[in-house]
Motif scaffolding. Sequence first.
Motif, short mmCIF file in Angstrom:
data_model
loop_
_atom_site.label_atom_id
_atom_site.label_comp_id
_atom_site.label_asym_id
_atom_site.label_seq_id
_atom_site.Cartn_x
_atom_site.Cartn_y
_atom_site.Cartn_z
N PHE A 20 0.93 -1.45 0.06
CA PHE A 20 -0.07 0.02 -0.11
C PHE A 20 0.81 1.10 0.01
CE2 PHE A 20 -4.29 -1.74 1.50
CZ PHE A 20 -4.99 -0.99 0.30
N GLU A 21 2.12 1.15 0.98
CA GLU A 21 2.84 2.24 0.82
C GLU A 21 3.46 2.57 -0.44
OE1 GLU A 21 5.64 5.53 2.19
OE2 GLU A 21 3.38 4.79 2.91
N ALA A 22 3.99 1.64 -1.08
CA ALA A 22 4.52 1.85 -2.55
C ALA A 22 3.87 2.28 -3.46
CB ALA A 22 5.11 0.53 -2.91
N LEU A 23 2.53 1.71 -3.47
CA LEU A 23 1.42 2.23 -4.53
C LEU A 23 0.96 3.62 -4.31
CD1 LEU A 23 -0.36 1.94 -6.99
CD2 LEU A 23 -2.12 0.84 -5.34
N ALA A 24 0.82 3.99 -2.92
CA ALA A 24 0.16 5.40 -2.57
C ALA A 24 1.36 6.46 -3.09
CB ALA A 24 -0.01 5.26 -1.07
N ALA A 25 2.71 5.92 -2.50
CA ALA A 25 3.63 7.05 -2.79
C ALA A 25 3.89 7.09 -4.17
CB ALA A 25 5.12 6.27 -2.36
N HIS A 26 3.74 5.99 -5.20
CA HIS A 26 3.89 6.02 -6.58
C HIS A 26 2.45 7.26 -7.21
CE1 HIS A 26 4.20 4.96 -10.75
NE2 HIS A 26 2.67 4.65 -10.68
N LEU A 27 1.50 7.14 -6.64
CA LEU A 27 0.12 7.63 -7.19
C LEU A 27 0.32 9.05 -6.66
CD1 LEU A 27 -2.62 5.07 -6.72
CD2 LEU A 27 -1.45 5.67 -8.96
N GLU A 28 0.82 9.37 -5.38
CA GLU A 28 0.84 10.58 -4.94
C GLU A 28 2.27 11.41 -5.25
OE1 GLU A 28 0.39 9.70 -0.75
OE2 GLU A 28 -1.73 8.90 -1.07
N LYS A 29 3.14 10.63 -5.86
CA LYS A 29 4.27 11.19 -6.42
C LYS A 29 5.22 11.85 -5.25
CE LYS A 29 2.37 12.69 -10.84
NZ LYS A 29 2.84 11.46 -11.51
N ARG A 30 5.40 10.68 -4.32
CA ARG A 30 6.23 11.05 -3.42
C ARG A 30 7.15 9.92 -2.80
NH1 ARG A 30 4.43 7.84 0.98
NH2 ARG A 30 2.47 7.08 1.13
N LYS A 31 8.37 10.02 -2.23
CA LYS A 31 9.23 8.87 -1.81
C LYS A 31 8.58 7.83 -0.73
CE LYS A 31 13.89 7.94 -0.20
NZ LYS A 31 15.15 8.59 0.62
N SER A 32 8.56 6.66 -1.16
CA SER A 32 8.25 5.63 -0.26
C SER A 32 9.06 5.14 1.02
CB SER A 32 7.91 4.47 -1.18
OG SER A 32 7.47 3.34 -0.48
N MET A 33 8.51 4.89 2.02
CA MET A 33 9.27 4.21 2.92
C MET A 33 9.78 2.97 2.59
SD MET A 33 6.73 4.77 6.12
CE MET A 33 7.61 4.10 7.57
N THR A 34 10.88 2.44 3.03
CA THR A 34 11.54 1.15 2.47
C THR A 34 10.79 0.14 3.21
OG1 THR A 34 13.28 1.26 4.18
CG2 THR A 34 13.80 2.31 2.11
N LEU A 35 11.15 -1.12 3.03
CA LEU A 35 10.45 -2.27 3.64
C LEU A 35 11.05 -2.28 5.23
CD1 LEU A 35 8.84 -4.78 3.93
CD2 LEU A 35 10.58 -6.13 2.86
N ALA A 36 12.43 -2.12 5.41
CA ALA A 36 12.84 -2.10 6.53
C ALA A 36 12.10 -1.00 7.59
CB ALA A 36 14.14 -1.88 6.48
N GLU A 37 11.82 0.04 6.94
CA GLU A 37 11.41 1.35 7.70
C GLU A 37 9.92 0.91 7.90
OE1 GLU A 37 14.00 4.96 5.63
OE2 GLU A 37 12.16 4.56 4.63
N VAL A 38 9.22 0.45 7.33
CA VAL A 38 8.03 -0.08 7.43
C VAL A 38 7.83 -1.17 8.86
CG1 VAL A 38 5.90 -1.37 6.64
CG2 VAL A 38 7.10 0.41 5.30
N HIS A 39 8.65 -2.06 8.44
CA HIS A 39 8.86 -3.04 9.59
C HIS A 39 9.06 -2.36 10.88
CE1 HIS A 39 10.23 -6.72 11.57
NE2 HIS A 39 9.81 -7.28 10.71
N LYS A 40 10.19 -1.65 10.84
CA LYS A 40 10.44 -0.85 12.15
C LYS A 40 9.31 -0.15 12.72
CE LYS A 40 13.79 2.11 14.56
NZ LYS A 40 15.10 2.93 14.36
N SER A 41 8.60 0.61 11.75
CA SER A 41 7.52 1.55 12.32
C SER A 41 6.29 0.78 12.83
CB SER A 41 7.05 2.35 10.81
OG SER A 41 5.94 3.24 11.36
N TRP A 42 6.05 -0.44 12.12
CA TRP A 42 5.00 -1.26 12.48
C TRP A 42 5.11 -1.72 13.64
CZ3 TRP A 42 -0.02 -2.26 11.67
CH2 TRP A 42 -0.36 -3.36 12.30
N ALA A 43 6.43 -2.05 13.96
CA ALA A 43 6.69 -2.70 15.45
C ALA A 43 6.33 -1.53 16.44
CB ALA A 43 8.23 -3.08 15.53
N GLU A 44 6.67 -0.36 16.37
CA GLU A 44 6.72 1.10 17.25
C GLU A 44 5.13 1.28 17.32
OE1 GLU A 44 9.19 3.79 15.45
OE2 GLU A 44 11.04 2.82 16.08
N TYR A 45 4.31 1.08 16.18
CA TYR A 45 3.06 1.64 16.07
C TYR A 45 2.26 0.44 17.03
CZ TYR A 45 -1.50 1.53 14.33
OH TYR A 45 -2.95 1.51 14.20
#
Length: 283
Positions: free
Chosen positions: A11-36
């Motif tokens: 979802f992050e990759a597709l949203a970033a593509h459509l919104e023309k912004r930089k996507s978080m990396t998989l490692a960043e999502v993994h870490k963020s999900w753990a904190e969240y």
Amino acid sequence: MASTVHCLFCFEALAAHLEKRKSMTLAEVHKSWAEYSRSVEDDSTGDVPADSSKLSKRLPALRRVTEDSSSSGTSSASNSTLSLGADTPATSTSSIPATGEEEEEEENDGPTPPTESPLFVTWNTVSERGGEHALRGCIGTFEAQELDSGLSSYAVISATQDTRFHAVRAAELPSLAVAVTLLTDFEPAADPADWELGTHGLRISFHHHGRRYGATYLPDVAVEQGWTKEETLVSLMRKAGWVGRKDRWAEIKLDVVRYQGKKVSLEYAEFKRWRDWVDGVEE
């Protein structure tokens, strides 16, 4: 095996593509999900960190995802499409290195997640009434991919380049659900019936009148459609482009490779709650 993190990342990759912004990396999502996840758990027990108190009442609906990150949402019938040039089944037993102290502290007695794998990404639209899912795009590959680049690439490809549908637009994101399937355990079937419904996906190839045909179904498709083994094979041959008589399908020599892979799903609303939390932390 696929996980909630993999779905969030798609979802992050597709949203970033459509919104023309930089996507978080998989490692960043993994870490963020753990904190969240910890922040949601802290909120549920009343032990809310001061810096997240403003978000504490926005997130309870995601506890069910946090409690079982391997569970899938409502399944969907997906006529999965082979990617071009992906002719060699492959698997990997590599492990994901720790991305931070938070991950090192987690106790995990289960199998180590892979860093690369053959994969499929499926997008579905979710109806407002009843929550029924309808296929919106599905493309994958049998060639092992690094998950960071592979999932991000196929999340976009399956949403924008599946020729059965027009490309997904940014306005459609709230109506979508994503499903990720990491493929494992490729092995030749002894005969066309040498596989189990609900356990194995199928990849078939055959020649007929000088033409080569091939197609695949992911493990969940036959069960979702309520097909028998014979119905699954005939449908798969039709998908490949065969137009012969249905009652003569068994006369054709099929090469069948069976494989496994559990699909994990996530709807946009769950992605949005996590993404709002990320944006709030970054403010």
